[in-house]
Motif scaffolding. Structure first.
Motif, PDB file in Angstrom:
ATOM      1  N   MET A   1       0.902  -1.260  -0.170  1.00 20.70           N
ATOM      2  CA  MET A   1       0.067   0.017   0.131  1.00 20.70           C
ATOM      3  C   MET A   1       1.026   1.227  -0.149  1.00 20.70           C
ATOM      4  O   MET A   1       1.887   1.115   0.586  1.00 20.70           O
ATOM      5  CB  MET A   1      -0.928  -0.001   1.141  1.00 20.70           C
ATOM      6  CG  MET A   1      -1.652  -1.125   1.426  1.00 20.70           C
ATOM      7  SD  MET A   1      -3.310  -1.114   0.134  1.00 20.70           S
ATOM      8  CE  MET A   1      -4.260   0.130   0.909  1.00 20.70           C
ATOM      9  N   THR A   2       0.415   2.222  -0.694  1.00 24.93           N
ATOM     10  CA  THR A   2       1.229   3.598  -0.652  1.00 24.93           C
ATOM     11  C   THR A   2      -0.021   4.598  -0.569  1.00 24.93           C
ATOM     12  O   THR A   2      -0.990   4.745  -1.324  1.00 24.93           O
ATOM     13  CB  THR A   2       1.821   3.751  -2.037  1.00 24.93           C
ATOM     14  OG1 THR A   2       2.914   2.737  -2.157  1.00 24.93           O
ATOM     15  CG2 THR A   2       2.510   5.128  -1.936  1.00 24.93           C
ATOM     16  N   ASP A   3      -0.275   5.282   0.400  1.00 22.13           N
ATOM     17  CA  ASP A   3      -1.167   6.485   0.634  1.00 22.13           C
ATOM     18  C   ASP A   3      -2.550   5.918   0.689  1.00 22.13           C
ATOM     19  O   ASP A   3      -3.350   6.422  -0.025  1.00 22.13           O
ATOM     20  CB  ASP A   3      -0.894   7.616  -0.379  1.00 22.13           C
ATOM     21  CG  ASP A   3       0.417   8.367  -0.185  1.00 22.13           C
ATOM     22  OD1 ASP A   3       1.038   8.419   0.871  1.00 22.13           O
ATOM     23  OD2 ASP A   3       0.881   8.669  -1.432  1.00 22.13           O
ATOM     24  N   GLY A   4      -2.684   4.858   1.360  1.00 19.12           N
ATOM     25  CA  GLY A   4      -4.067   4.106   1.610  1.00 19.12           C
ATOM     26  C   GLY A   4      -4.535   3.459   0.073  1.00 19.12           C
ATOM     27  O   GLY A   4      -5.535   2.892   0.210  1.00 19.12           O
ATOM     28  N   LEU A   5      -3.603   3.382  -0.851  1.00 17.21           N
ATOM     29  CA  LEU A   5      -4.187   2.468  -2.063  1.00 17.21           C
ATOM     30  C   LEU A   5      -3.072   1.631  -2.280  1.00 17.21           C
ATOM     31  O   LEU A   5      -1.928   1.541  -2.025  1.00 17.21           O
ATOM     32  CB  LEU A   5      -4.048   3.707  -3.263  1.00 17.21           C
ATOM     33  CG  LEU A   5      -4.671   5.001  -3.096  1.00 17.21           C
ATOM     34  CD1 LEU A   5      -4.552   5.853  -4.119  1.00 17.21           C
ATOM     35  CD2 LEU A   5      -6.378   4.515  -2.920  1.00 17.21           C
ATOM     36  N   ILE A   6      -3.787   0.503  -2.969  1.00 18.10           N
ATOM     37  CA  ILE A   6      -2.874  -0.462  -3.321  1.00 18.10           C
ATOM     38  C   ILE A   6      -1.828  -0.133  -4.297  1.00 18.10           C
ATOM     39  O   ILE A   6      -2.454   0.064  -5.469  1.00 18.10           O
ATOM     40  CB  ILE A   6      -3.787  -1.892  -3.643  1.00 18.10           C
ATOM     41  CG1 ILE A   6      -4.658  -2.390  -2.721  1.00 18.10           C
ATOM     42  CG2 ILE A   6      -3.025  -3.132  -4.290  1.00 18.10           C
ATOM     43  CD1 ILE A   6      -5.649  -3.480  -2.990  1.00 18.10           C
TER      44      ILE A   6
ATOM     45  N   SER B   1      -6.916  -7.213 -12.555  1.00 21.50           N
ATOM     46  CA  SER B   1      -6.868  -6.065 -13.765  1.00 21.50           C
ATOM     47  C   SER B   1      -7.192  -4.815 -13.408  1.00 21.50           C
ATOM     48  O   SER B   1      -6.765  -3.873 -13.949  1.00 21.50           O
ATOM     49  CB  SER B   1      -7.877  -6.404 -14.981  1.00 21.50           C
ATOM     50  OG  SER B   1      -7.441  -7.902 -15.674  1.00 21.50           O
ATOM     51  N   HIS B   2      -7.634  -4.565 -12.270  1.00 25.45           N
ATOM     52  CA  HIS B   2      -8.243  -3.366 -11.775  1.00 25.45           C
ATOM     53  C   HIS B   2      -7.623  -2.980 -10.273  1.00 25.45           C
ATOM     54  O   HIS B   2      -8.357  -1.932  -9.696  1.00 25.45           O
ATOM     55  CB  HIS B   2      -9.731  -2.925 -12.060  1.00 25.45           C
ATOM     56  CG  HIS B   2     -10.060  -3.408 -13.525  1.00 25.45           C
ATOM     57  ND1 HIS B   2      -9.980  -2.568 -14.563  1.00 25.45           N
ATOM     58  CD2 HIS B   2     -10.694  -4.360 -13.847  1.00 25.45           C
ATOM     59  CE1 HIS B   2     -10.270  -2.857 -15.603  1.00 25.45           C
ATOM     60  NE2 HIS B   2     -10.774  -4.017 -15.480  1.00 25.45           N
ATOM     61  N   VAL B   3      -6.993  -3.835  -9.516  1.00 22.50           N
ATOM     62  CA  VAL B   3      -6.966  -3.704  -8.323  1.00 22.50           C
ATOM     63  C   VAL B   3      -5.819  -2.538  -7.697  1.00 22.50           C
ATOM     64  O   VAL B   3      -6.058  -2.091  -6.769  1.00 22.50           O
ATOM     65  CB  VAL B   3      -6.580  -5.019  -7.561  1.00 22.50           C
ATOM     66  CG1 VAL B   3      -5.153  -5.464  -7.831  1.00 22.50           C
ATOM     67  CG2 VAL B   3      -6.592  -4.885  -6.132  1.00 22.50           C
ATOM     68  N   ILE B   4      -4.981  -2.211  -8.756  1.00 20.96           N
ATOM     69  CA  ILE B   4      -3.709  -1.200  -8.403  1.00 20.96           C
ATOM     70  C   ILE B   4      -4.472  -0.021  -8.391  1.00 20.96           C
ATOM     71  O   ILE B   4      -5.235   0.517  -9.137  1.00 20.96           O
ATOM     72  CB  ILE B   4      -2.827  -1.385  -9.287  1.00 20.96           C
ATOM     73  CG1 ILE B   4      -2.190  -2.642  -9.444  1.00 20.96           C
ATOM     74  CG2 ILE B   4      -1.793  -0.493  -9.231  1.00 20.96           C
ATOM     75  CD1 ILE B   4      -1.384  -3.384  -8.330  1.00 20.96           C
ATOM     76  N   GLY B   5      -4.303   0.852  -7.139  1.00 16.87           N
ATOM     77  CA  GLY B   5      -4.834   2.047  -7.187  1.00 16.87           C
ATOM     78  C   GLY B   5      -6.348   2.203  -6.187  1.00 16.87           C
ATOM     79  O   GLY B   5      -6.716   3.258  -6.016  1.00 16.87           O
ATOM     80  N   LYS B   6      -6.692   0.866  -5.905  1.00 18.88           N
ATOM     81  CA  LYS B   6      -8.006   0.850  -5.059  1.00 18.88           C
ATOM     82  C   LYS B   6      -7.588   0.916  -3.677  1.00 18.88           C
ATOM     83  O   LYS B   6      -6.556   0.227  -3.187  1.00 18.88           O
ATOM     84  CB  LYS B   6      -8.572  -0.371  -5.340  1.00 18.88           C
ATOM     85  CG  LYS B   6      -8.904  -0.544  -6.888  1.00 18.88           C
ATOM     86  CD  LYS B   6      -9.777   0.592  -7.245  1.00 18.88           C
ATOM     87  CE  LYS B   6     -10.297   0.771  -8.764  1.00 18.88           C
ATOM     88  NZ  LYS B   6      -9.437   1.596  -9.607  1.00 18.88           N
TER      89      LYS B   6
ATOM     90  N   ASP C   1     -11.753   0.389   1.199  1.00 20.87           N
ATOM     91  CA  ASP C   1     -13.038   0.801   0.735  1.00 20.87           C
ATOM     92  C   ASP C   1     -13.717   0.375  -0.394  1.00 20.87           C
ATOM     93  O   ASP C   1     -14.735  -0.138  -0.593  1.00 20.87           O
ATOM     94  CB  ASP C   1     -13.382   2.242   1.205  1.00 20.87           C
ATOM     95  CG  ASP C   1     -13.259   2.852   2.608  1.00 20.87           C
ATOM     96  OD1 ASP C   1     -13.484   1.893   3.682  1.00 20.87           O
ATOM     97  OD2 ASP C   1     -13.211   3.959   2.843  1.00 20.87           O
ATOM     98  N   ASP C   2     -12.796   0.576  -1.330  1.00 20.25           N
ATOM     99  CA  ASP C   2     -13.078   0.249  -2.977  1.00 20.25           C
ATOM    100  C   ASP C   2     -13.197  -1.284  -2.838  1.00 20.25           C
ATOM    101  O   ASP C   2     -14.234  -1.618  -3.308  1.00 20.25           O
ATOM    102  CB  ASP C   2     -11.870   0.672  -3.880  1.00 20.25           C
ATOM    103  CG  ASP C   2     -11.908   2.199  -3.806  1.00 20.25           C
ATOM    104  OD1 ASP C   2     -12.719   3.118  -3.685  1.00 20.25           O
ATOM    105  OD2 ASP C   2     -10.760   2.690  -4.367  1.00 20.25           O
ATOM    106  N   ILE C   3     -12.249  -1.952  -2.184  1.00 20.37           N
ATOM    107  CA  ILE C   3     -12.369  -3.308  -2.393  1.00 20.37           C
ATOM    108  C   ILE C   3     -13.649  -3.986  -1.474  1.00 20.37           C
ATOM    109  O   ILE C   3     -14.294  -4.897  -2.065  1.00 20.37           O
ATOM    110  CB  ILE C   3     -11.123  -3.929  -1.738  1.00 20.37           C
ATOM    111  CG1 ILE C   3      -9.884  -3.396  -2.421  1.00 20.37           C
ATOM    112  CG2 ILE C   3     -11.202  -5.632  -1.917  1.00 20.37           C
ATOM    113  CD1 ILE C   3      -9.945  -3.481  -4.110  1.00 20.37           C
TER     114      ILE C   3
END
Length: 144
Positions: A52-57, A79-84, A87-89
């Motif tokens: 995690m970086t700054d609360g994002l994957i 395919s879309h997990v990076i940057g989530k 809460d998004d997950i």
């Protein structure tokens, strides 16, 4: 239509293509978070490593030992997990669970690729495998 015919239709070309072209496989060298989950009914397992970086994957890898439905789900997820965020997950998990169990809509973009798994609604014994990569990721984020 027989149950066998229905099952063959379930494993569509799109599902099989996702299952064979899964991104972000393997393990990270020094992950900040890791978890392994198993679906008791079918024995499928998913191990995830993430940073995690700054609360994002910011980095993610998965080792998936599951049926084609579980693999396809893990493929859409990775395919879309990076940057989530966590809460998004969690939102994705809630939406996908509703899609599978309560005829809910397909999860919001960018996870709308889960539409290929709509036929799996009828196969309750496959739902845990479909949710496995998401559940392992949530476990990793909540326990470490």
């Amino acid at each position: 239509m027989t149950a066998e015919t229905d099952l063959i239709k379930l494993y569509s070309g799109q599902i099989l293509a996702l299952a064979t072209d899964m991104p972000l496989t393997g393990h990270l060298e020094a992950p900040q978070h890791s978890a392994k989950k198993r679906a008791p009914l079918c024995g499928s397992t998913v191990s995830v490593d993430l940073n995690m970086t700054d609360g994002l994957i910011s980095d993610y890898r998965q080792d998936v030992k599951a049926c084609a439905l579980g693999q396809a789900s893990a493929s859409v997820f990775a395919s879309h997990v990076i940057g989530k965020s966590l809460d998004d997950i969690q939102t994705l998990r809630d939406q996908l669970f509703a899609m599978l169990t309560a005829d809910g809509p397909v999860p919001d973009a960018p996870f709308d690729g889960y539409q290929v798994l709509i036929p799996a609604r009828e196969y309750k014994n496959r739902h845990a495998s479909i949710l496995l990569a998401i559940d392992a990721t949530l476990s990793a984020l909540k326990t470490t």
